[in-house]
Design an enzyme around this catalytic site. Structure first.
Site: not given
Lengths: 362, 268
Positions: A147, A29-31, A46, A26-27, A23-24
């Site tokens: 952030d 890692g992965e979710v 995460k 980015g810099t 579901i996600g």
């Protein structure tokens, strides 16, 4: 492995969860969305990227773990536990560490990009109240989020907002007068002017700027200042909030980059004027205006924002959000980006070039 | 591995983990046949290593204190026989530096330990060869050890230290002008990091014990009826046990003095 009598089960194997979908990304890692195999409870996993870490376990993850353990609030995403996966020698894969969070059905960016999701004024008030309550809580615990953006605000099925992704967060203290933080924080579109001008001694006001941007998005439905470079972002800010001069921001000439940028002069402040086409409520306009104040010292703080007339005038914040219970699909920005044919790509940290150079100011 | 049904409650705490007595009595190392004396020596040696390295790395004392607590805790889960104490000490100081927001390069950590080892063996100073296999190997060993420490302690690596308590308590006892007393209590506290008291007692109790010892030594009277430390949630029984443990520090092996000697050279 567990033969040793003193191997206390402090940390479980991630195998207790069944991964369902990603579901996600980015810099950081992965979710993944996952489900506890026994309790059937949903969680978000995460993964901490360890692959090319030359300096061991990333300090940002250590901070995130520490901060999330200390913070317990309804409007902060809850860290349930930490799990690990073992590396397999055959595939030469190294083990990973996973942070296990409570699962939230949507993120705010995903919801706002979906035209079927509609919020009325009192629902927006409720959501802003949650957002600011969470922020007030972390600020009073001396933590900066660093952030904040719509994609990092999660929304549960019951319409509770939760601040998430503390990967850039860190503790600050009011006593230490001279901080030396990095100014390369916050996704460009939500970055406060003092950060863009190279300030390294910033405080909670940077989060309030981002809150102002997010609040406007409830009406505009997409980020209000979509710059494609630091200079461009500053130009957009100037066009909306007026020229950045020592008159409006007394200490600005002490900032490193102030003289290096050639910023448009004698621009008038037009926050209310430009946003009034979208935002009809005058209290809402006023609150956005106060969040988007150029001088961080004069910018509204989270406590005053919660006491703003916006939350104390009719219609009062709603007790529930009706359209969410009717949504059966999760709205995540990550999933939307992949589905749409013309993906509206959002810039990640420090890689912001692919954006077309249009000036988008509402 | 059986999957426990409940979420592990231990994980979600910032409080210091206090170990039960039975865990402190039969350590993994002793189950592997290591003598109690040898284990105590290795614990103290590791802590002295950390202290010396911390000084060379110009770290604040709190980083060394955290590293020492992590080191001690780790060897209640793992055995000295199976896991090298020097590598673990390196991993602990490397990790603690990050936890306390004073990160140091892994290269510097490896190099500082190399330097201390050469000093101990009375070899001339030499910088480690950063191209050598030895360096490369050490580095990856430390990273692996760091992850083991994190895993073994369930990420409960944020240590609460009694330093702050000492200052607050002395203020309440109206002794905060007595610098000699503060310094002595402080020293006791740093010395007790070489023992397992941080696994046995809360930081508040340790602070009380340090003040108690120092006041007694300097002949300073503190309220005794009821005992002052009960206000800070410490009991008489806990205090007695603590005194016993700290007295052990004074009678340990040559090993520490060797390392202490190096620390003194470095500090001077």
């Amino acid at each position: 492995m567990s033969k040793e009598p003193y191997n206390y089960p402090f940390i479980h194997d991630v195998g207790k969860y069944e991964k369902i979908t990603k579901i996600g990304h980015g810099t950081f890692g992965e979710v993944f969305k996952a489900r506890n195999r026994i309790s059937k409870e949903f969680v978000a996993l995460k993964r901490v990227l360890l692959g090319n870490e030359k300096e061991g376990f990333p300090i940002t993850s250590l901070r995130e773990i520490k901060i999330l353990r200390a913070l317990k609030h309804d409007n902060i995403v809850r860290l349930q536990e930490i799990c690990r996966s073992k590396g397999t020698p055959q595939s030469r894969k190294r083990g990973s560490i996973y942070l296990v969070f409570e699962f939230c059905a949507h993120d705010l960016a995903g919801l706002l990009q979906n035209p079927q999701v509609k919020f009325n004024l009192s629902e927006i008030k409720r959501m802003m109240k949650h957002l600011l309550s969470g922020l007030f809580y972390i600020h009073s615990n001396k933590v900066l989020h660093r952030d904040l953006k719509a994609a990092n605000v999660l929304v549960t099925r019951d319409g509770v907002l939760k601040l998430a992704d503390f990967g850039l967060a860190r503790v600050y203290s009011r006593k230490e007068k001279t901080h030396c933080f990095t100014n390369r924080v916050v996704t460009l579109w939500y970055r406060a002017p003092e950060l863009l001008l190279g300030c390294r001694d910033y405080g909670p006001a940077i989060d309030m700027w981002a809150i102002g941007c997010i609040m406007a998005e409830f009406w505009t439905r997409s980020a209000i200042m979509q710059g494609n470079s630091e200079t461009n972002q500053l130009t957009l800010i100037t066009q909306l909030c007026g020229s950045i001069t020592p008159e409006v921001y007394p200490d600005v000439d002490k900032l490193d980059l102030f003289k290096k940028f050639d910023l448009p002069a004698s621009q008038k402040r037009r926050v209310k004027e430009r946003l009034s086409h979208y935002v009809r409520d005058r209290h809402a306009l006023d609150l956005i205006d106060r969040c988007l104040t150029i001088d961080p010292a004069k910018r509204i703080d989270s406590d005053s924002a919660l006491n703003h007339d916006f939350f104390w005038s009719d219609p009062l914040p709603a007790s529930k959000i009706s359209c969410l219970s009717r949504l059966n699909v999760s709205m995540f920005e990550f999933l939307i980006d992949r589905k749409t044919t013309n993906p509206q790509h959002r810039p990640e940290q420090s890689q912001m070039s692919q954006q077309p150079g249009y000036d988008r100011v509402f | 591995m059986a999957v426990p049904t409940e979420f592990s409650g231990v994980v979600l705490s910032l409080e210091n983990t206090i170990y039960p007595d039975e865990k402190l009595q039969e350590t993994p190392s002793q189950l592997d046949g290591l003598s109690k004396e040898m284990e105590t020596n290795l614990r103290i040696a590791g802590c002295e290593y950390i202290q010396a390295a911390g000084i060379l790395l110009k770290l604040p004392q709190v980083a060394m204190a955290t590293a020492q607590v992590l080191y001690q805790r780790y060897y209640y889960s793992k055995s000295f026989v199976k896991y090298n104490y020097e590598i673990c000490a390196m991993a602990c100081i490397f990790l603690a530096a990050k936890i306390e927001e004073h990160p140091r390069r892994i290269r510097d950590v490896v190099n500082v330990f190399y330097h201390i080892r050469r000093k101990l063996n009375e070899l001339p100073n030499k910088v480690m060869d950063y191209m050598s296999n030895e360096y490369f190997h050490k580095k990856s060993e430390v990273i692996k050890a760091e992850r083991r420490v994190l895993k073994e302690l369930g990420f409960c690596v944020h240590v609460k230290h009694p330093h702050k308590c000492i200052v607050t308590y002395l203020k309440i006892l109206e002794c905060n002008d007595n610098t000699e007393l503060i310094q002595k209590a402080w020293n006791y506290m740093n010395d007790s990091l070489r023992t397992d008291v941080f696994m046995r007692y809360t930081p508040e109790t340790i602070a009380c014990a340090c003040i108690y010892l120092s006041a007694r030594q300097l002949g300073i009277g503190l309220p005794s009826n009821p005992p002052w430390y009960e206000v800070f949630d410490a009991t008489t029984k806990e205090m007695e046990v603590y005194l016993l443990i700290v007295s052990v520090i004074d009678s340990v092996d040559m090993l520490i003095y060797q390392v202490k000697y190096v620390v003194d050279i470095i500090a001077s």
